[in-house]
Design a protein around this motif. Sequence first.
Motif, PDB file in Angstrom:
ATOM      1  N   ALA A   1       0.861  -1.181   0.000  1.00 57.07           N
ATOM      2  CA  ALA A   1       0.000   0.000   0.000  1.00 57.07           C
ATOM      3  C   ALA A   1       0.896   1.229   0.000  1.00 57.07           C
ATOM      4  O   ALA A   1       1.860   1.321   0.761  1.00 57.07           O
ATOM      5  N   THR A   2       0.585   2.175  -0.879  1.00 57.97           N
ATOM      6  CA  THR A   2       1.418   3.364  -1.013  1.00 57.97           C
ATOM      7  C   THR A   2       0.528   4.595  -1.020  1.00 57.97           C
ATOM      8  O   THR A   2      -0.695   4.523  -1.170  1.00 57.97           O
ATOM      9  N   GLY A   3       1.169   5.725  -0.851  1.00 56.37           N
ATOM     10  CA  GLY A   3       0.473   6.990  -0.986  1.00 56.37           C
ATOM     11  C   GLY A   3      -0.543   7.239   0.117  1.00 56.37           C
ATOM     12  O   GLY A   3      -0.325   6.947   1.296  1.00 56.37           O
ATOM     13  N   VAL A   4      -1.681   7.783  -0.316  1.00 54.85           N
ATOM     14  CA  VAL A   4      -2.722   8.173   0.641  1.00 54.85           C
ATOM     15  C   VAL A   4      -3.317   6.950   1.330  1.00 54.85           C
ATOM     16  O   VAL A   4      -3.640   6.990   2.524  1.00 54.85           O
ATOM     17  N   ARG A   5      -3.440   5.841   0.578  1.00 57.42           N
ATOM     18  CA  ARG A   5      -4.025   4.633   1.170  1.00 57.42           C
ATOM     19  C   ARG A   5      -3.172   4.135   2.331  1.00 57.42           C
ATOM     20  O   ARG A   5      -3.705   3.716   3.369  1.00 57.42           O
ATOM     21  N   ARG A   6      -1.870   4.208   2.192  1.00 54.24           N
ATOM     22  CA  ARG A   6      -0.997   3.775   3.279  1.00 54.24           C
ATOM     23  C   ARG A   6      -1.133   4.697   4.492  1.00 54.24           C
ATOM     24  O   ARG A   6      -1.132   4.237   5.641  1.00 54.24           O
ATOM     25  N   LYS A   7      -1.240   5.985   4.258  1.00 56.60           N
ATOM     26  CA  LYS A   7      -1.413   6.919   5.370  1.00 56.60           C
ATOM     27  C   LYS A   7      -2.731   6.682   6.091  1.00 56.60           C
ATOM     28  O   LYS A   7      -2.808   6.784   7.318  1.00 56.60           O
ATOM     29  N   VAL A   8      -3.775   6.371   5.314  1.00 58.81           N
ATOM     30  CA  VAL A   8      -5.072   6.113   5.936  1.00 58.81           C
ATOM     31  C   VAL A   8      -5.030   4.839   6.770  1.00 58.81           C
ATOM     32  O   VAL A   8      -5.565   4.779   7.885  1.00 58.81           O
ATOM     33  N   ILE A   9      -4.359   3.805   6.258  1.00 58.30           N
ATOM     34  CA  ILE A   9      -4.270   2.542   6.994  1.00 58.30           C
ATOM     35  C   ILE A   9      -3.517   2.732   8.302  1.00 58.30           C
ATOM     36  O   ILE A   9      -3.852   2.143   9.331  1.00 58.30           O
TER      37      ILE A   9
END
Length: 591
Positions: A251-259
């Motif tokens: 997971a990269t980008g915004v999705r990783r930050k959300v997780i």
Amino acid sequence: MDYSALPHDPEHPGGSDPWASSPQHNRTSFAQPPTSDIPSSPLPPQASPYAQDSGNYGYMGEQGSHSRPGTSSENGEGTLVAGQEGPNSPQTPQQASAQGQQGQQRHEPQRYHHGARQQRPNHPQYKLSAKVTGLERTGRKDPILRFDVYTNLPKFRTTQFRDVRRLHSEFVKLGEHLISANPEAFVPAVPPPLTSAGVGTDEDEHRVKNSIQRWLNVVCSNDVLMRDEEMVFFVESDFGYSPVVRRKQPATGVRRKVIKQFAPPPDDTPELAAARPVVKAFYLGTMETEQKVEKIVKARRSLGLAESDLGVKFAAMHVQETHLGLSMAYRKLGKVIQATGDFHAAQGTAEATTLGDPLSYHSSDAFIVKETLTNRHILLRELLQAQAATRSKLSAADRLKASSSVKRDKVDEAIAALDEARSHETYLQQKSQRVTTNLLQEQRKWFTRSAAEMRAAIREYVVRQIEAERRTLATLEQVRPDIRAIDGSGGLSRLGREAHPAQRRASLASSQGPKGDAWSGVPRRPDNGLNRSISGSIVGVPVEEEDEEEDETGTGRKRATSKAGSLKGVEEDDDRIDARNAASRLATTTF
């Protein structure tokens, strides 16, 4: 020829043929052959080398080693002989007698034992090692690292690769691929191509080579990383290296930050669950400490420049000074302050090299470890989602099964969806177990390695600081005779003292002794208002003790030696931490 078909062969009076334990094409195990139609042997059982346990003599084919139940073909141990499948299996009298005489059968031909040792499978321990041999640098461009590789992995073309040349950027590409392709391993951060020691210096080259060597040692000693396909391409590529297979993080980008904002998933491994907060705290702590050290280095370099400027101005004052002693003191003092400024600038560089660079590297290394543990959390979340999907597919199949009207296409679709969900769940379950098992060992290795490297860096920093302070003290000692020789009465050494001798010999001994600063051998007057409080001493009114001694010149003048002030009735503490003790220890202690 089948020897078992000749039970009455006169050439084999022993009755039991030598190939009784050898497997055949229609034989599935090493069961005891029927012996009801075989006459008893005229020879005692122990006299024949082909007894019931002839499997010990090496007559064991490669096919039999795999078809025999309970045989370990991996390490050659635990082999079972024909007719001895288990401890509770029934035994014939001949087998019992053969086992009873087992301790006496030590005179078998050695060729059978030799053959058994030769037929044992040999599994070599795979190794991969690399040794950095050189560093080629042109200015501040990307340096070229030369190294030799030795391996016995079967994927490589040969076992030795001499003078492999790779750019530092290619090491970075390999490190990024290893991080993305191996979620079950902690890949160390690639060291920077230059250090704070200065590009082109011997210390910079030495540190870069050592750091790359440590990185290669960690990567090549890892059982997971050494088997990666990209390691083969990295070593064997003739014209540079670029990753053949490019993989990204789960997971990269915004999705990783959300997780990352969510709470971590349930974890059945408390050691790994507790490791991520510790690693994150270490990452933030080292990054903040490195920023503080950088500020200290800048301030120390500014101090060095200011001291150099002050030294130049002090030295320029001797021109218009008419007093000969004071003019000489100005000139010498200016040079000493200039040298002290240079030492402080060098001390700032040493601080950045010995402490700032290791803190920066370990901060980036801890960030990679933290992100690897985050990838494991993402994998655990995917496993939980797969388990929920499997349960939903199973409940849908149950509802379809209980339905009154069942269509064939819907049944096939539900079965296919359930099988796919189960296979995906099984894959994620196995992957999560493998990742958890490997990361548990990697985490322990990483903590041990990071602690050892940080301990070594702090020790080197402390030693370099002590050396810098010693050098500064030794430089300041050089100007003391000139300051005392300003005039005949001892110059500045007479400030705040009583007794003004007409002529005083300046002492050239070191001013730092076991009892503290010995700038002058005469004690200060206790009631003159010029007393200075001793840093770190016990709060209170100092009481001075004077030990009168005869002067070495023999003039009969009494000289008193000043001791550290302390409260009455309290013994002097030699281990007290203050400026005087520190100066004494720096001047006398050796490493």
